[in-house]
Design an enzyme around this catalytic site. Sequence first.
Site, mmCIF file in Angstrom:
data_model
loop_
_atom_site.group_PDB
_atom_site.id
_atom_site.type_symbol
_atom_site.label_atom_id
_atom_site.label_comp_id
_atom_site.label_asym_id
_atom_site.label_seq_id
_atom_site.Cartn_x
_atom_site.Cartn_y
_atom_site.Cartn_z
ATOM 1 N N GLU A 246 0.826 -1.214 0.000
ATOM 2 C CA GLU A 246 0.000 0.000 0.000
ATOM 3 C C GLU A 246 0.861 1.266 0.000
ATOM 4 O OE1 GLU A 246 -3.068 -0.198 2.981
ATOM 5 O OE2 GLU A 246 -4.198 -1.642 1.785
ATOM 6 N N GLU A 357 -4.992 -9.818 0.401
ATOM 7 C CA GLU A 357 -5.751 -9.876 1.638
ATOM 8 C C GLU A 357 -7.235 -9.939 1.311
ATOM 9 O OE1 GLU A 357 -2.950 -6.817 4.288
ATOM 10 O OE2 GLU A 357 -5.097 -6.451 4.020
#
Length: 439
Positions: A246, A357
Amino acid sequence: MYSQYRGSSPSIANSELNDFYDQLPPPHRLSSFSAHAPSITGSTTNLAETYTDVPVRTKPYYGDRQGEFPETPVVEEKMTARSSRRKWIMWGLVIIGLLAVAGIVVGVVLSQVQKGSSSSSNLAITGDPSQFSKDSRLKQSFYGIAYTPQDSIYPNCNIQIADVVTDMQLLSQLTSRIRVYGSDCNTTAMILEAIQLTKVNMTVFIANYPDATDDGVAYNRQKSAIESAIQAYGTDHIGGVTVGNEFILDYLDANGATDPNGSVGNQGAAILTPLIDDTKSMLQSLGVNLKVGNADAGSFFNDKVLADVDYGMANVHPWFANVSIDVAAGWTWDFFEGTDVALAQNLSNKPDMSIAETGWPTNSSDAGNESNGPSIASEANLQQFINTFVCQANANGTEYFFFEYFDEPWKTQQFGGVEGYWGLFYSNRTLKNIEFPDC
């Protein structure tokens, strides 16, 4: 989903990610899902509308991992002759150096407590770690699982090899693949050592978690740890090296922007891509052939970054998209295929894509965050997500890493809400009230 806590207020909402999801018409492309992936279930009814009263969520973080090896302790021997002492020390150093090259000395090094940790907390390994009892409740149902070792948040490193050995024993009964987030706190070497000791069938996607604001300090620290771990253990159990988690999302958030391919997003890419290229050069210098990838929020990949890697890992969370558990599995597949796989196929390098995820929280530290609007955080809903996603994703070839292995109390203390309650196990490694399918 998380990055290292860097001092910003935990009350800052992950507005970019929530805003992106809020712009999607419900249900998001479920018509294409029903046509192309009937194996993943998800009713088109009861899907979340755009909720205006959804509580603000804190921006979640993973910590990057300290990968420095502790200094090898000096063994003092009482000898009567100074020359004899020097002789033995010299031979000892030679032998230790040879053992280090062979990778044997790493087990000794890893038995020492990390710098700044309390020696009284070091956990010893007893018996043969490869001989362990199997839990009949555990089944190798998962393609992969996201894993963060306990006490591996830099600079407060206190990761214990005995804990990681236990984790490999449990994880190996659920999957043959794990992904981690960084290499601080000796994470890479500890995991490879634990795999070696337990002799389990496990492939780990190791990682480097760079910081956009520190001029490469965190990156270089972890690069050194990765290099040392590969030299000690080889690459038989390494599936790839992920650079950044991220990174673009965090860079946009820090600079008040939302477009991953806008000017600010490209500035972030200009910081990250040289680190990706440097990782490739490091691996080449070691004479190893490993894929290099990147992980980011599913809607925040920068094209320049994705064009520079062999694989991309997308965080896709129906919970944060305010999606009902009734259609969460189908929504996850549909979003991933329509957003991330489609993006990769439009690039010349066509990187492999996986879900980094996905999962469902089981609890909240406060009542205000126990619901995402249409559904609550509960073990029953985690069970439903497992039942409707796991075997179906395996059958249609979706590569994913289920989030996550166990609960992480530090996230509850740091951020509150659901952040610390995503595990299949509680933080004490006790299985939650869930069952795993045969697939």
